[in-house]
Scaffold this motif. Sequence first.
Motif, PDB file in Angstrom:
ATOM      1  N   PRO A 116       0.804  -1.234   0.000  1.00  9.55           N
ATOM      2  CA  PRO A 116       0.000   0.000   0.000  1.00  9.55           C
ATOM      3  C   PRO A 116       0.831   1.275   0.000  1.00  9.55           C
ATOM      4  CG  PRO A 116      -0.054  -1.045   2.163  1.00  9.55           C
ATOM      5  CD  PRO A 116       0.632  -2.009   1.248  1.00  9.55           C
ATOM      6  N   HIS A 119       1.287   2.179  -4.185  1.00  7.56           N
ATOM      7  CA  HIS A 119       0.168   2.309  -5.120  1.00  7.56           C
ATOM      8  C   HIS A 119      -0.753   3.433  -4.685  1.00  7.56           C
ATOM      9  CE1 HIS A 119       0.962  -1.533  -7.204  1.00  7.56           C
ATOM     10  NE2 HIS A 119       1.304  -1.989  -6.016  1.00  7.56           N
ATOM     11  N   THR A 120      -1.384   4.060  -5.661  1.00  4.64           N
ATOM     12  CA  THR A 120      -2.388   5.070  -5.342  1.00  4.64           C
ATOM     13  C   THR A 120      -3.718   4.390  -5.046  1.00  4.64           C
ATOM     14  OG1 THR A 120      -3.119   5.322  -7.632  1.00  4.64           O
ATOM     15  CG2 THR A 120      -1.291   6.732  -6.890  1.00  4.64           C
ATOM     16  N   ARG A 121      -4.598   5.133  -4.392  1.00  2.40           N
ATOM     17  CA  ARG A 121      -5.931   4.615  -4.134  1.00  2.40           C
ATOM     18  C   ARG A 121      -6.702   4.418  -5.441  1.00  2.40           C
ATOM     19  NH1 ARG A 121      -9.722   6.050   0.902  1.00  2.40           N
ATOM     20  NH2 ARG A 121      -8.154   4.674   1.804  1.00  2.40           N
ATOM     21  N   LEU A 124      -5.883   1.121  -6.798  1.00  2.00           N
ATOM     22  CA  LEU A 124      -6.499   0.082  -5.985  1.00  2.00           C
ATOM     23  C   LEU A 124      -7.985  -0.058  -6.312  1.00  2.00           C
ATOM     24  CD1 LEU A 124      -5.834  -1.891  -3.687  1.00  2.00           C
ATOM     25  CD2 LEU A 124      -6.453  -0.089  -2.066  1.00  2.00           C
ATOM     26  N   THR A 125      -8.681   1.055  -6.476  1.00  2.00           N
ATOM     27  CA  THR A 125     -10.110   1.026  -6.796  1.00  2.00           C
ATOM     28  C   THR A 125     -10.351   0.365  -8.141  1.00  2.00           C
ATOM     29  OG1 THR A 125     -10.490   3.034  -5.500  1.00  2.00           O
ATOM     30  CG2 THR A 125     -12.150   2.467  -7.157  1.00  2.00           C
ATOM     31  N   SER A 279      -1.785   4.874  -1.279  1.00  2.35           N
ATOM     32  CA  SER A 279      -2.969   4.362  -0.591  1.00  2.35           C
ATOM     33  C   SER A 279      -2.790   4.325   0.918  1.00  2.35           C
ATOM     34  CB  SER A 279      -3.290   2.955  -1.120  1.00  2.35           C
ATOM     35  OG  SER A 279      -4.361   2.373  -0.443  1.00  2.35           O
ATOM     36  N   ASP A 283      -5.299   5.548   3.907  1.00  2.00           N
ATOM     37  CA  ASP A 283      -5.762   4.594   4.927  1.00  2.00           C
ATOM     38  C   ASP A 283      -5.488   5.130   6.333  1.00  2.00           C
ATOM     39  OD1 ASP A 283      -6.437   2.938   2.843  1.00  2.00           O
ATOM     40  OD2 ASP A 283      -4.674   1.647   3.030  1.00  2.00           O
TER      41      ASP A 283
END
Length: 604
Positions: A116, A119-121, A124-125, A279, A283
């Motif tokens: 995490p 990587h960007t959110r 991930l999405t 990410s 979080d």
Amino acid sequence: MRNPVPDHHARLTALREQLARLPLDGFVVPLTDEHMSEYVGAYAQRLAWLTGFQGSAGTAVVLPEGAAIFTDGRYTLQVREQVSAEDWQFVDVPQSSVAAWLAAHAKDGARIGYDPWLHTRAWLTEAKAALAEKGTVLVPVDTNPVDAVWPDRPAPSDARLTVHRDAVAGVNSAAKRAGIADWLADKRADAVVLSALDSIAWALNVRGGDVDHTPVALAYAIVGSDGTTDLFVAPEKIDDAVRQHLGNAVRIHDRSAFAGALAGYAGKRVVADPERAVSAIFDALEAGGATIVPLRDPVVLQKALKNPAEVAGHRAAAARDGAALTRFLRWVESECIKGGQTELSAAARLLAFRQDSGVLLDLSFPSISATGAHGAIPHYHVTEQSNAPILPGQLYLIDSGGQYADGTTDVTRVMPIGAPTPEMRDRFTRVLKGHIAIATAVFPDGTMGGQIDAFARRPLWEAGLDFAHGTGHGIGSYLAVHEGPQRIAKPDYPGGAALEPLRAGMMLSNEPGYYKAGEYGIRIENLLLIEARVVAGADPDRVMLGFETLTFAPIERDLIEPALLTPDELSWLDAYHASVIAVIGPLLQGDDAAWLTRKCARIG
């Protein structure tokens, strides 16, 4: 003695064994660091260690029975030269993506690991959505499994920070942080997380030595609505001079305390950049009870709009850099035809010419010293294993730049080794026509880079040709050689950078090219400054912009087919070469000065 050739198959096997122990059914390995940097420190070169790929953009996916490496059009040839086709499937982006490939190749219900902090959110999405139908889940890891099987992984750099003087920065750090505070007030936010290393360097007027060729330090910063800042950096990297420069309004913490500090913003509105903050930052903020405001880091646009001191500094850096490059081009013409020179020896010679200035601090990126077929690899990286002799009949391409305290340079030229073929002259002249089309473009304020990219391609398109990279990127001021948010590229360029409005004060490269696989490559690159233009008869309320060329070095006349150039294009070329003599002529002597005069003689 040459270093032993790494056994990348054994490394892939070791990673698969580590994944089985976790247990995970796959893992994603991007080429980035915790700051979403393009160029990363040696400690973060996981993709290169695992696969052998030496490019500056790519991702790998490892499954128990298959593996793939994803690269864009700049690296289509390079990745196939450096990475084993027996172990890796080559996947082109944006035609496909990591998420799409995983959806097609991972088994139903697979557990795919990801770090995490890498990587960007948004990634991930996208990946979660693509894998949902198969029941495949993405699993965050606490420790990167590549690190677990990398026995001699380098430690992060311990280089100290240095002060970037106000005289070359143009604006002091207190004023920059006050500007960020004003921006936060406008957004009704309490703080902004700065995770991009060049944003931190720019905002605090500091530089570092933690990433090869990019003068940044591994750090995080949180700027509050009053301009005070928490800087998270290894304490041993701060000396008394830097501490005094930062002042009491910048509180210094150990870099390891950053993740925990994000938990202290309960009830606060905190800006985090979806493109540049990983990410794990989102979080941690959410877990701590912060309200996340997903906006672009405000420094990104501020540092793209160069102030007068930065522009003046770049002009000075470009002049001395152009003089060094001109000396080198003369050396290539006279010495390489004799034989005995290689891509590495040529790169070393150019470095020596730049060092003669006495003020070179570093290269701005590893020089792309490419002869013959290697020139057809846009981001070719010469190594001891790939090093090729420079031979008669070839085209030699050199794409390089320097880091100086007053500016960052980036320039590409091509030289024939002996007489070029008619086809080489045709292709070179078409690239030159595209280069001139960008250099002379006039456009309304707010035009996007994607709207003018075709100017550079039309002369090639008319012959059924094209090139598979962007036409221009932003550049930093003694910072990153590739800097956003502006770009000249096709509108669908990944990340949307080609849709950024162009504004006066931005700097861009102008570098169309042509690449014939297995034979040669051509690229002509100068740097440009966007400036206001007065256009006769224009609407009185319409602001028009154009480009000032900032790079000065001769464009090889033996590769130009004058019959393909229009009268206006010939006039531009003659005027440009007159400027080259005016700017760098006084910095050259003797045979170098005489050679420059011959190379810059009128063609029109």
